[in-house]
Design a protein around this motif. Structure first.
Motif, PDB file in Angstrom:
ATOM      1  N   GLU A   1      51.345 -14.103 -14.474  1.00 32.34           N
ATOM      2  CA  GLU A   1      49.903 -13.894 -14.289  1.00 32.34           C
ATOM      3  C   GLU A   1      49.197 -14.009 -15.629  1.00 32.34           C
ATOM      4  OE1 GLU A   1      48.685 -10.665 -11.649  1.00 32.34           O
ATOM      5  OE2 GLU A   1      50.786 -10.528 -11.082  1.00 32.34           O
TER       6      GLU A   1
ATOM      7  N   LYS B   1      52.727 -10.214 -17.083  1.00 31.55           N
ATOM      8  CA  LYS B   1      51.290 -10.502 -17.237  1.00 31.55           C
ATOM      9  C   LYS B   1      50.966 -10.706 -18.715  1.00 31.55           C
ATOM     10  CE  LYS B   1      49.872  -7.766 -13.281  1.00 31.55           C
ATOM     11  NZ  LYS B   1      49.102  -6.629 -12.779  1.00 31.55           N
TER      12      LYS B   1
ATOM     13  N   ILE C   1      38.006 -12.705 -16.899  1.00 29.83           N
ATOM     14  CA  ILE C   1      37.186 -11.501 -17.045  1.00 29.83           C
ATOM     15  C   ILE C   1      36.225 -11.802 -18.180  1.00 29.83           C
ATOM     16  CG2 ILE C   1      37.297  -9.139 -17.982  1.00 29.83           C
ATOM     17  CD1 ILE C   1      38.480  -8.979 -15.388  1.00 29.83           C
TER      18      ILE C   1
ATOM     19  N   ALA D   1      43.276 -15.351 -13.921  1.00 25.24           N
ATOM     20  CA  ALA D   1      42.081 -14.526 -13.685  1.00 25.24           C
ATOM     21  C   ALA D   1      41.187 -14.602 -14.916  1.00 25.24           C
ATOM     22  CB  ALA D   1      42.489 -13.089 -13.420  1.00 25.24           C
TER      23      ALA D   1
ATOM     24  N   ILE E   1      45.694 -13.757 -17.720  1.00 28.01           N
ATOM     25  CA  ILE E   1      44.378 -13.117 -17.673  1.00 28.01           C
ATOM     26  C   ILE E   1      43.572 -13.572 -18.896  1.00 28.01           C
ATOM     27  CG2 ILE E   1      43.163 -10.907 -17.684  1.00 28.01           C
ATOM     28  CD1 ILE E   1      45.933  -9.728 -16.615  1.00 28.01           C
TER      29      ILE E   1
ATOM     30  N   ALA F   1      40.243  -6.166 -19.864  1.00 30.21           N
ATOM     31  CA  ALA F   1      41.188  -6.600 -18.815  1.00 30.21           C
ATOM     32  C   ALA F   1      41.948  -5.415 -18.210  1.00 30.21           C
ATOM     33  CB  ALA F   1      42.181  -7.601 -19.403  1.00 30.21           C
TER      34      ALA F   1
ATOM     35  N   SER G   1      48.533  -2.761 -14.353  1.00 31.27           N
ATOM     36  CA  SER G   1      48.850  -1.432 -13.807  1.00 31.27           C
ATOM     37  C   SER G   1      49.828  -0.748 -14.765  1.00 31.27           C
ATOM     38  CB  SER G   1      49.354  -1.554 -12.369  1.00 31.27           C
ATOM     39  OG  SER G   1      50.289  -2.595 -12.284  1.00 31.27           O
TER      40      SER G   1
ATOM     41  N   ARG H   1      41.677  -3.262 -15.861  1.00 35.07           N
ATOM     42  CA  ARG H   1      41.867  -3.032 -14.422  1.00 35.07           C
ATOM     43  C   ARG H   1      42.852  -4.029 -13.803  1.00 35.07           C
ATOM     44  NH1 ARG H   1      36.319  -1.447 -14.752  1.00 35.07           N
ATOM     45  NH2 ARG H   1      36.273   0.818 -14.582  1.00 35.07           N
ATOM     46  N   LEU H   2      43.214  -5.041 -14.551  1.00 38.58           N
ATOM     47  CA  LEU H   2      44.179  -6.018 -14.020  1.00 38.58           C
ATOM     48  C   LEU H   2      45.611  -5.688 -14.439  1.00 38.58           C
ATOM     49  CD1 LEU H   2      42.162  -9.323 -14.452  1.00 38.58           C
ATOM     50  CD2 LEU H   2      42.429  -7.889 -12.439  1.00 38.58           C
TER      51      LEU H   2
ATOM     52  N   ILE I   1      47.555 -11.292 -21.387  1.00 40.08           N
ATOM     53  CA  ILE I   1      46.110 -11.368 -21.631  1.00 40.08           C
ATOM     54  C   ILE I   1      45.869 -12.375 -22.759  1.00 40.08           C
ATOM     55  CG2 ILE I   1      44.074 -10.076 -22.390  1.00 40.08           C
ATOM     56  CD1 ILE I   1      45.365  -7.540 -21.279  1.00 40.08           C
TER      57      ILE I   1
END
Ligand code: UTP
Length: 297
Positions: A53, A7, A104, A102, A55, A119, A124, A121-122, A9
Motif C-alpha cells: 500500500e 505500507k 492525502i 492513496a 500512501i 497520513a 493502524s 488515519r491510513l 508513506i
C-alpha cells in the motif's frame, strides 16, 4: 514474529524551491533520471521491499503524480495499434493495482513530520515505511529491503544512516550513538540540523525510515523545531525518551541527494553510466568534456 511492513508513506508535498523555476509547474518527483521520474525509483524500491500500500502525501500542483500512476488509455491504444510492445511493457511499471495507492493532502507545508502525520488515519497498529523520493539510492539489494530485513531482527524504529563529513552534519538529522553494532547502531538521541560543532556524531539520517505507530502519536504533540518546521526527527527522538528502541542502519549502496542540483546531476551521470544502452556513448562524451575542461584550465 514481528509484523510485516506493508505500507509506505511518500511525503511529496514539499515546494521543491531549490528547483525553481522547473518546480513552478512540474512536481520535483516527476523530474527524470535518464528516463524515469524520481518517484518511479522510489515506488520500485518499495515494491521490492514487499510494500503493498502506497500512501502519497501531496499538495496543490502535484496532480501530475496522480496521472503518472493512472492508466493512459489513448496512449496505450495507439502503442498497441502500432505494435509497440516494448513501450507498452515499459508503461506497465507505472500501473498500480486499484486501491493500492492513496493520496492525502497536506494543506500547508509545515514540515516532513507534519506531512507524515497527515497520513495517520491510513496507518493502524503496524510498523510502516517512509520514503523520501528525492533521496535516490543505487544498491544491489534495494535499501528499503535491507532495512525491512534488519527490522525483522530488531523491531523498533530503523532509520537509514550514512556517515557525512562533520562540516555537513548541520544539514541532516544526526544520530547520538549508544552502541555501534556494525551495520546497526542503537541510538540514544537524535538531533535535527545541529549547529556545526555540536553534532553528537557524523552519522546522518537519510530518507528511508521504518517507524512504529507510536511515532504518529508523538507527532500529534510535536511543536515546530529546526527551521520552524514540524520535524520527523523530533518525533523519533521522543520514542527514545519514552524508552523504545531506535536503530540507525548503515545501508549498502550509494545515495544521491536529488533534492539538490549538484546531487541530481551526479545521479544523472551515475544512472546514465549504469545503463548498457547509453554507457559507451555517454562515457565517451564525458571523457571529451573532462579533457576540454582540463585543457581550458
Ligand atoms: P525538502 O526539505 O527537500 O523540501 O523535503 P522541499 O520543499 O521538497 O524542497 P526545497 O528544500 O524547497 O527545495 C524533504 C521531503 O519532505 C517532503 C518533501 O516533499 C520531500 O520529499 N515534505 C517537506 C513534505 O511533504 N511536506 C513538507 O511540509 C515538507
Amino acid at each position: 514474529m514481528k509484523r510485516k511492513v506493508t505500507k509506505a508513506i511518500f511525503p511529496v508535498a514539499g515546494m521543491g524551491t531549490r528547483f525553481l523555476p522547473a518546480t513552478k509547474s512540474v512536481p520535483k518527483e516527476i523530474m527524470t533520471l535518464v528516463d524515469r521520474p524520481l518517484i518511479q525509483y522510489a515506488i520500485d524500491e518499495a515494491r521490492e521491499a514487499g510494500i503493498k500500500e502506497f500512501i502519497f502525501v501531496t499538495s496543490r500542483g502535484k496532480g501530475a503524480l496522480e496521472d503518472y500512476f493512472d492508466i493512459a488509455p489513448t496512449l496505450e491504444a495507439s502503442l498497441r495499434k502500432a505494435g509497440k510492445r516494448e513501450l507498452l511493457e515499459i508503461l506497465k511499471s507505472t500501473n498500480m493495482e486499484s486501491g493500492a495507492i492513496a493520496y492525502i493532502r497536506q494543506h500547508k507545508a509545515l514540515g516532513l513530520g507534519h506531512a507524515v502525520w497527515c497520513a495517520r488515519r491510513l496507518i493502524s497498529n503496524e510498523p510502516f515505511a517512509v520514503i523520501l523520493p528525492d533521496d535516490v539510492i543505487a544498491a544491489e539489494k534495494p535499501c528499503l529491503q535491507q532495512m525491512v530485513e534488519a527490522h525483522q531482527e530488531t523491531g523498533g524504529c530503523v532509520v537509514a544512516a550514512m556517515e557525512v563529513p562533520h562540516e555537513k552534519a548541520s544539514s541532516y538529522g544526526i544520530l547520538d550513538i549508544k552502541e555501534d553494532l556494525g551495520a546497526m547502531v542503537s541510538v540514544k538521541g537524535m538531533v535535527e540540523k545541529p549547529k556545526t560543532g555540536t553534532e553528537p556524531s557524523n552519522l546522518a539520517v537519510i530518507g528511508r525510515y521504518i517507524l512504529t505507530p507510536h511515532v504518529l502519536r508523538n507527532l500529534t504533540k510535536i511543536k515546530q523545531g529546526a527551521g520552524g518546521e514540524i520535524q520527523l526527527t523530533d518525533a523519533i527522538a521522543k520514542e527514545i525518551e519514552q524508552g523504545r528502541d531506535v536503530y540507525g542502519y548503515r545501508f549498502r549502496g550509494q545515495r544521491f541527494d536529488c533534492g539538490s542540483k549538484a546531487g541530481f546531476l551526479q545521479a544523472t551521470v551515475a544512472f546514465g553510466l549504469a545503463r548498457e544502452d547509453l554507457r559507451d556513448e555517454f562515457l565517451q562524451y564525458l571523457n571529451e568534456m573532462v579533457s576540454l575542461q582540463q585543457a581550458a584550465q
